[in-house]
Design an enzyme around this catalytic site. Structure first.
Site, PDB file in Angstrom:
ATOM      1  N   HIS A  18       8.137   1.669  -5.976  1.00 15.08           N
ATOM      2  CA  HIS A  18       7.208   0.864  -6.762  1.00 15.08           C
ATOM      3  C   HIS A  18       7.922   0.850  -8.376  1.00 15.08           C
ATOM      4  O   HIS A  18       7.612  -0.574  -8.796  1.00 15.08           O
ATOM      5  CB  HIS A  18       6.301   1.895  -6.888  1.00 15.08           C
ATOM      6  CG  HIS A  18       5.484   1.701  -5.885  1.00 15.08           C
ATOM      7  ND1 HIS A  18       4.625   2.427  -5.516  1.00 15.08           N
ATOM      8  CD2 HIS A  18       5.679   0.952  -4.852  1.00 15.08           C
ATOM      9  CE1 HIS A  18       3.956   1.771  -4.791  1.00 15.08           C
ATOM     10  NE2 HIS A  18       4.271   0.888  -3.505  1.00 15.08           N
ATOM     11  N   HIS A  41       5.395  -4.418   5.844  1.00 11.31           N
ATOM     12  CA  HIS A  41       4.284  -3.153   6.540  1.00 11.31           C
ATOM     13  C   HIS A  41       3.501  -2.962   5.131  1.00 11.31           C
ATOM     14  O   HIS A  41       3.656  -1.898   4.177  1.00 11.31           O
ATOM     15  CB  HIS A  41       4.678  -1.897   6.319  1.00 11.31           C
ATOM     16  CG  HIS A  41       5.850  -2.434   7.677  1.00 11.31           C
ATOM     17  ND1 HIS A  41       7.140  -3.260   7.590  1.00 11.31           N
ATOM     18  CD2 HIS A  41       5.786  -1.349   8.989  1.00 11.31           C
ATOM     19  CE1 HIS A  41       7.354  -3.463   9.274  1.00 11.31           C
ATOM     20  NE2 HIS A  41       6.964  -2.471  10.162  1.00 11.31           N
ATOM     21  N   SER A  99       2.342  -1.633  -2.640  1.00  8.60           N
ATOM     22  CA  SER A  99       2.854  -2.773  -2.584  1.00  8.60           C
ATOM     23  C   SER A  99       2.269  -3.842  -2.747  1.00  8.60           C
ATOM     24  O   SER A  99       2.972  -4.718  -4.127  1.00  8.60           O
ATOM     25  CB  SER A  99       4.536  -2.659  -1.645  1.00  8.60           C
ATOM     26  OG  SER A  99       3.771  -2.863  -0.175  1.00  8.60           O
ATOM     27  N   GLU A 117      -0.255  -6.522   7.754  1.00  2.23           N
ATOM     28  CA  GLU A 117      -0.257  -4.744   8.102  1.00  2.23           C
ATOM     29  C   GLU A 117      -1.088  -5.253   9.746  1.00  2.23           C
ATOM     30  O   GLU A 117      -1.886  -6.226  10.275  1.00  2.23           O
ATOM     31  CB  GLU A 117      -1.485  -4.856   7.769  1.00  2.23           C
ATOM     32  CG  GLU A 117      -2.206  -3.563   7.712  1.00  2.23           C
ATOM     33  CD  GLU A 117      -1.029  -1.947   8.014  1.00  2.23           C
ATOM     34  OE1 GLU A 117      -0.926  -1.499   8.820  1.00  2.23           O
ATOM     35  OE2 GLU A 117      -0.030  -2.064   7.421  1.00  2.23           O
ATOM     36  N   ASP A 142       1.934  -7.785  12.992  1.00  7.45           N
ATOM     37  CA  ASP A 142       3.214  -7.302  13.563  1.00  7.45           C
ATOM     38  C   ASP A 142       4.522  -7.826  11.984  1.00  7.45           C
ATOM     39  O   ASP A 142       4.557  -9.071  12.106  1.00  7.45           O
ATOM     40  CB  ASP A 142       3.398  -7.166  14.715  1.00  7.45           C
ATOM     41  CG  ASP A 142       5.113  -6.686  14.772  1.00  7.45           C
ATOM     42  OD1 ASP A 142       5.251  -5.075  14.857  1.00  7.45           O
ATOM     43  OD2 ASP A 142       6.793  -7.089  14.727  1.00  7.45           O
ATOM     44  N   GLY A 143       4.638  -7.189  11.354  1.00  5.58           N
ATOM     45  CA  GLY A 143       5.798  -6.975  10.025  1.00  5.58           C
ATOM     46  C   GLY A 143       6.571  -7.795  10.870  1.00  5.58           C
ATOM     47  O   GLY A 143       7.408  -8.406  10.140  1.00  5.58           O
ATOM     48  N   ASP A 168       9.223  -2.142   4.670  1.00  7.34           N
ATOM     49  CA  ASP A 168       8.978  -0.450   4.429  1.00  7.34           C
ATOM     50  C   ASP A 168       7.526   0.077   5.622  1.00  7.34           C
ATOM     51  O   ASP A 168       6.803   0.658   5.564  1.00  7.34           O
ATOM     52  CB  ASP A 168       7.660  -0.592   3.008  1.00  7.34           C
ATOM     53  CG  ASP A 168       7.398   0.165   2.520  1.00  7.34           C
ATOM     54  OD1 ASP A 168       8.055   1.915   3.273  1.00  7.34           O
ATOM     55  OD2 ASP A 168       5.765   1.097   1.919  1.00  7.34           O
TER      56      ASP A 168
END
Length: 287
Positions: A18, A41, A99, A117, A142-143, A168
């Site tokens: 971050h 994600h 994030s 997500e 799905d990312g 991520d």
């Protein structure tokens, strides 16, 4: 997939991730053109450090807890802690931003964010958290697949020539996750070559990451940078000893910012004398 980030929110990996994410956003927003950010994600975007999940592990105490108690003096750390303060002013004294929240806080009115997500409960909470922010589109999907669907970014008449792809993943598949991540980065750069891409990865045994570094250096990016923070020696495969970010096409001078701030974080968060930081180019532009 059983991973829930609520157990790990605010730990040393989140601090690295971050601090760097906000530095990335601040560098990218120096130009007025609109930006697009894809968070592959995203999780739920907001966490309670006094909740059962976070309290069960206590990981936040070794991350944001230590930093709040005695923060080193550096603009990037001050920036990060200001974002934490803003999050807690809005959501309560034990809240911690994920994030998506930090992206929404750092980016501007003309910018857009796609937060992905896959887990239904997390996606529903993510959508609720950003219901009032028209800049944030939540995708319950799905990312990795979203990279194909959403890049290159275009919303209405707006084409986004600049922006960020943040990957991520939970690494439940351990080292096999790198296969999916490297493939997703290649896809992202093929579809959107000018994008800045950031991949977070855990570090247990650093030597086991050598194949990943080689594959990362072969990606079609103009430049590739790794930034790593270890809170203990990297010779135990039993737990996460640190983590890193692979940064593709990073903004100008981001390496200098990270090279200055990461050793401060290593001293503040280190759990042994072997705590360390590394910022190193895999590929520099023109090579």
């Amino acid at each position: 997939m059983n991973y829930r980030h609520a157990f790990h929110a605010g730990n040393h990996a989140d601090v690295l991730k971050h601090v760097a994410l906000l530095a990335l956003c601040d560098a990218l927003t120096t130009k007025p053109a609109p930006l697009f950010a894809l968070d592959s994600h995203a999780g739920r975007g907001l966490y309670a450090l006094d909740g059962n999940s976070a309290m069960r592990t206590g990981e936040a105490e070794g991350g944001i807890g230590r930093l709040l108690a005695e923060a080193p003096k550096h603009p990037a750390i001050t920036r990060y802690l200001a974002a934490i303060k803003a999050c807690r002013a809005a959501h309560g004294p034990a809240s911690y931003p994920g994030s998506p929240w930090l992206l929404a806080q750092a980016l501007r009115e003309q910018d857009r964010i796609a937060a992905c997500e896959l887990q239904p409960e997390e996606a529903a909470q993510l959508k609720s958290n950003f219901a009032d922010d028209p800049r944030v589109a939540v995708h319950a999907r799905d990312g990795y697949a979203a990279i194909k669907a959403l890049l290159p970014p275009r919303i209405g008449a707006t084409r986004f020539n600049r922006g960020l792809v943040l990957i991520d993943p939970p690494y439940e598949a351990q080292l096999e996750e790198f296969d999916s991540a490297i493939g997703a980065l290649r896809e992202a750069l093929t579809r959107w070559p000018q994008a800045t891409c950031a991949l977070w990865y855990p570090i247990k045994l650093r030597r086991s990451l050598q194949p990943f570094y080689r594959r990362a250096a072969a990606l079609p990016a103009k430049s590739s940078l790794v930034a790593e923070l270890l809170v203990r020696a990297d010779d135990s495969p039993l737990r996460m000893n640190g983590s890193g970010l692979l940064l593709l096409n990073p903004p100008w001078q981001l390496d200098q910012t990270l090279a200055a701030v990461l050793p401060l974080l290593a001293r503040a968060l280190g759990e042994s004398p072997a705590a360390s930081a590394r910022v190193e180019w895999l590929v520099t532009e023109g090579r």
